[in-house]
Write a protein that holds these residues in place. Structure first.
Motif, PDB file in Angstrom:
ATOM      1  N   PRO A 182      13.254 -20.318 -38.466  1.00 25.30           N
ATOM      2  CA  PRO A 182      12.537 -19.523 -39.358  1.00 25.30           C
ATOM      3  C   PRO A 182      13.579 -18.284 -39.395  1.00 25.30           C
ATOM      4  O   PRO A 182      14.079 -17.698 -38.453  1.00 25.30           O
ATOM      5  CB  PRO A 182      11.271 -19.014 -38.709  1.00 25.30           C
ATOM      6  N   ALA A 183      13.761 -17.687 -40.654  1.00 26.25           N
ATOM      7  CA  ALA A 183      14.335 -16.610 -40.772  1.00 26.25           C
ATOM      8  C   ALA A 183      14.181 -14.962 -39.985  1.00 26.25           C
ATOM      9  O   ALA A 183      14.830 -14.444 -39.394  1.00 26.25           O
ATOM     10  CB  ALA A 183      14.799 -16.211 -42.287  1.00 26.25           C
ATOM     11  N   ARG A 184      12.719 -15.064 -39.867  1.00 27.68           N
ATOM     12  CA  ARG A 184      12.065 -13.852 -38.972  1.00 27.68           C
ATOM     13  C   ARG A 184      12.595 -14.182 -37.781  1.00 27.68           C
ATOM     14  O   ARG A 184      13.078 -13.065 -37.106  1.00 27.68           O
ATOM     15  CB  ARG A 184      10.726 -13.924 -39.158  1.00 27.68           C
TER      16      ARG A 184
ATOM     17  N   PHE B  75      15.079 -11.133 -44.504  1.00 31.18           N
ATOM     18  CA  PHE B  75      15.425 -11.193 -43.393  1.00 31.18           C
ATOM     19  C   PHE B  75      16.792 -11.876 -43.357  1.00 31.18           C
ATOM     20  O   PHE B  75      17.261 -12.560 -44.242  1.00 31.18           O
ATOM     21  CB  PHE B  75      14.488 -12.328 -42.694  1.00 31.18           C
ATOM     22  N   SER B  76      17.800 -11.553 -42.478  1.00 32.39           N
ATOM     23  CA  SER B  76      19.188 -11.823 -42.260  1.00 32.39           C
ATOM     24  C   SER B  76      20.195 -11.103 -43.470  1.00 32.39           C
ATOM     25  O   SER B  76      21.254 -10.855 -43.313  1.00 32.39           O
ATOM     26  CB  SER B  76      19.372 -13.267 -42.651  1.00 32.39           C
ATOM     27  N   LYS B  77      19.310 -10.560 -44.512  1.00 31.17           N
ATOM     28  CA  LYS B  77      20.157  -9.740 -45.654  1.00 31.17           C
ATOM     29  C   LYS B  77      19.508  -8.393 -46.026  1.00 31.17           C
ATOM     30  O   LYS B  77      19.439  -8.123 -47.133  1.00 31.17           O
ATOM     31  CB  LYS B  77      20.568 -10.619 -46.638  1.00 31.17           C
TER      32      LYS B  77
ATOM     33  N   THR C  28      17.553  -7.700 -39.781  1.00 26.66           N
ATOM     34  CA  THR C  28      19.048  -7.675 -39.603  1.00 26.66           C
ATOM     35  C   THR C  28      19.800  -7.563 -41.017  1.00 26.66           C
ATOM     36  O   THR C  28      19.190  -8.010 -41.973  1.00 26.66           O
ATOM     37  CB  THR C  28      19.889  -8.633 -38.838  1.00 26.66           C
ATOM     38  N   LEU C  29      20.863  -6.708 -40.801  1.00 22.03           N
ATOM     39  CA  LEU C  29      21.486  -6.378 -42.373  1.00 22.03           C
ATOM     40  C   LEU C  29      22.484  -7.273 -42.825  1.00 22.03           C
ATOM     41  O   LEU C  29      23.009  -7.049 -43.855  1.00 22.03           O
ATOM     42  CB  LEU C  29      22.365  -4.961 -42.180  1.00 22.03           C
ATOM     43  N   GLY C  30      22.912  -8.372 -41.943  1.00 17.41           N
ATOM     44  CA  GLY C  30      23.850  -9.508 -42.452  1.00 17.41           C
ATOM     45  C   GLY C  30      25.087  -8.964 -41.948  1.00 17.41           C
ATOM     46  O   GLY C  30      25.513  -8.065 -41.253  1.00 17.41           O
TER      47      GLY C  30
END
Length: 595
Positions: A62-64, A108-110, A147-149
């Motif tokens: 999961p992205a979270r 999430f992730s970006k 997170t900002l990627g």
């Protein structure tokens, strides 16, 4: 008292000794009278290790939970750096993204930064601490860690420098500045002392590993000077500011993006709305599209080609295949064995023959050009991956990038001459916005009295583009946009370019001679066209910009004849009869984003 933000990447804090060296740099700056905020990345290969662990646990985590996991890398680093500072006799405190008050959206992730609360940092600085902040991370409205990627620590550092009003943002890395190209690929690459935001934005989007484009967007928007320096030496490094090093050199840098993929949608009905459908589907997946080429329609059909990062190819193909019946296109094809080679320079807009010089250099190196797009400050080509290194070397050499321009100015000379003209009220209002990374457009414009010339059936072999544009240059025809893409017939390509309407007759005569010389299929022309240009900061990372542009054109029943994209502009060539209405509609659609 001045304030400096210092960012240390993973290689700069990869082991205990490097952590101590980073701590000493921060302490030295503090003893020189600066208040210091450090932004720290995860140690060395720590993130790679965490990614492997996640992959061993689950094929599709999961992205979270991935953001929860990856954020721990920076938390380890900041704690160790703070310990090192304390051990060396100074005061420090480490903070996570949430603790520095960095609020993001929930992508999430970006994730994108929406706001940063500075009260805690300011208080800790006033108490004499060096504040060590975790890069790459924040929290959303539900207190989830985000997170900002890619390049997230760079983005964190420049964002903090913006909201804190820092005098400079120092980026410490394993290289000693920005080079004319990657010195690992070309040892003769030269370190530049000064480079402009616009040039760095384009180079960053092309794969320059020194800085990430989102951080440069922040710096340009809020006029933050960035100082790229080595973690391992005292070399002066490179300043990234509004000005450029030279006022005459047409090109300041070259870049090669090795892992590109070209996607072509074949047989797209040449009617309004089809580009909107294609790029909306891609934007919905938050995939950034780079080079976009739409050839001129033939028998009611056109082909649309574009490039994406290799990592995004599978998702892109799936998105397009899902809408092929809706579009009415024949098929989607791709080539994942290509690379992109580009040159960048703010001065090329005022100089002729830059494109033909680049194309001739590639021809002399026997490099075949498969796609071309141009903007005011960038020329990009797609070439076979096996020829990418030769192509980069050829363009670097032809523009003499290994040599310092005769009129090159140092940062000290530029700083003495510069005048601060930033609108302080505008900057303050932006900093108080709920979305610091919101799209910021600098203009929406219309260039009328343009004409288009298209060469169809262009042989797909080295040297053709060079001969075409050398011949056009000798005829003293000024060319604006250039696009080259496959036209779906016998593996040949089509090359289109725009000129002033007054030069159309001479352009057709020249193009006809070129057509006969190389056995091309035919020459087409388009009169009464205009170029709509949307300019701004964040056009690539805000994937909806082109979608909004195409929607406004579709609503007015306007067909797009040519498309050109860059980090700073999206250009669309359309018929002039409704172009004024299109301009008005775009200004309304983007009114909240216009600076």
């Amino acid at each position: 008292m001045s304030l400096i933000v210092q960012k240390f990447g993973g290689t700069s804090v990869a082991d205990v000794e490097k952590i101590r060296a980073a701590a000493r740099k921060a302490i030295r700056a503090q003893k020189q009278g600066h208040r210091v905020v450090m932004v720290v990345s995860a140690m060395g290969k720590n993130t790679d290790l965490l990614l492997k662990l996640a992959g061993d646990i689950s094929e599709n985590p999961p992205a979270r939970e991935m953001d929860m996991l990856l954020s721990t890398g920076e938390q380890v680093s900041v704690a160790l750096v703070a310990m090192a500072i304390e051990d060396l006799g100074s005061k420090a405190i480490s903070l996570t993204g949430g603790q520095i008050g960095m609020k993001t959206d929930d992508s999430f992730s970006k994730a994108r930064i929406q706001s940063i609360s500075t009260e805690r940092i300011e208080r800790l600085l006033d108490e004499g601490n060096i504040v060590v902040a975790a890069g790459f991370q924040g929290i959303d409205d539900d207190l989830n860690i985000t997170t900002l990627g890619r390049g997230g620590s760079d983005t964190t550092a420049v964002a903090l420098a913006s909201v804190l009003g820092a005098d400079a943002c120092e980026i410490y890395t394993d290289v000693d500045g920005v080079y004319t190209t990657d010195p690992r690929l070309l040892p003769e690459a030269r370190r530049v002392e000064v480079i402009s935001y616009d040039e760095m934005l384009e180079l960053a989007s092309l794969g320059s590993g020194v800085m990430h484009n989102r951080s440069i967007e922040f710096a340009k928007k809020f006029n933050v000077p960035i100082h790229v320096r080595s973690s391992f030496s005292d070399t002066e490094g490179t300043m990234i500011v509004a000005e450029t090093e030279s006022q005459t050199a047409p090109v300041c840098g070259a870049a090669m993006t090795p892992s590109e993929s070209r996607v072509t949608v074949l047989g797209v009905p040449d009617v309004p709305g089809k580009s909107l459908q294609i790029f909306s589907a891609i934007a919905d997946k938050k995939i950034a599209v780079d080079m976009v080429v739409q050839n001129v329609g033939d028998q009611g059909k056109a082909d649309v080609s574009f490039t994406v990062r290799h990592d995004d190819l599978k998702a892109t193909i799936k998105a397009i295949e899902n809408i092929l019946p809706l579009i009415g296109a024949h098929a989607v094809t791709f080539d994942d064995d290509v690379s992109k080679v580009s040159v960048v320079g703010v001065n090329m807009a005022q100089q002729t023959n830059v494109a033909s010089t680049m194309f001739r250099a590639l021809a002399d190196a026997n490099v075949n050009i498969q796609m071309i797009t141009t903007s005011e400050i960038k020329i990009s080509t797609i070439v076979p991956r096996s020829q990418a290194s030769d192509a980069l070397r050829a363009v670097h050499e032809v523009f003499k990038l290994h040599e310092k321009p005769t009129d090159a100015k140092s940062w000290n000379e530029i700083r003495e001459a510069r005048t601060e003209n930033a609108d302080i009220e505008t900057l303050v209002s932006r900093l108080q916005d709920d979305a610091l990374e919101a799209l910021t457009l600098t203009g929406i414009s219309l260039t009328k009295k343009q004409a288009r010339v298209t060469l169809r059936g262009v042989p797909d072999k080295p040297g053709i583009a060079a001969d075409v544009f050398e011949t056009i240059g000798k005829a003293e025809i000024f060319v604006d946009m250039i696009v080259q893409g496959y036209d779906g017939v016998d593996g040949s390509t089509s090359v289109s370019f725009t000129v002033n309407e007054s030069d159309l007759g001479k352009s057709i005569e020249t193009a006809t001679a070129i057509c006969k010389k190389h056995g091309m299929r035919d020459v087409q022309q388009g009169k009464g066209i205009s170029k709509i240009t949307v300019s701004g900061i964040g056009l690539r990372s805000h994937t909806h910009v082109a979608t909004v542009l195409f929607k406004q054109l579709t609503d007015l029943g306007i067909n797009v004849e040519m498309i050109g994209t860059s980090e700073l502009q999206v250009n669309a060539v359309v018929q002039s009869d409704k172009s004024d209405s299109a301009l008005d509609n775009l200004k309304i659609a983007f009114q909240n984003s216009l600076a």
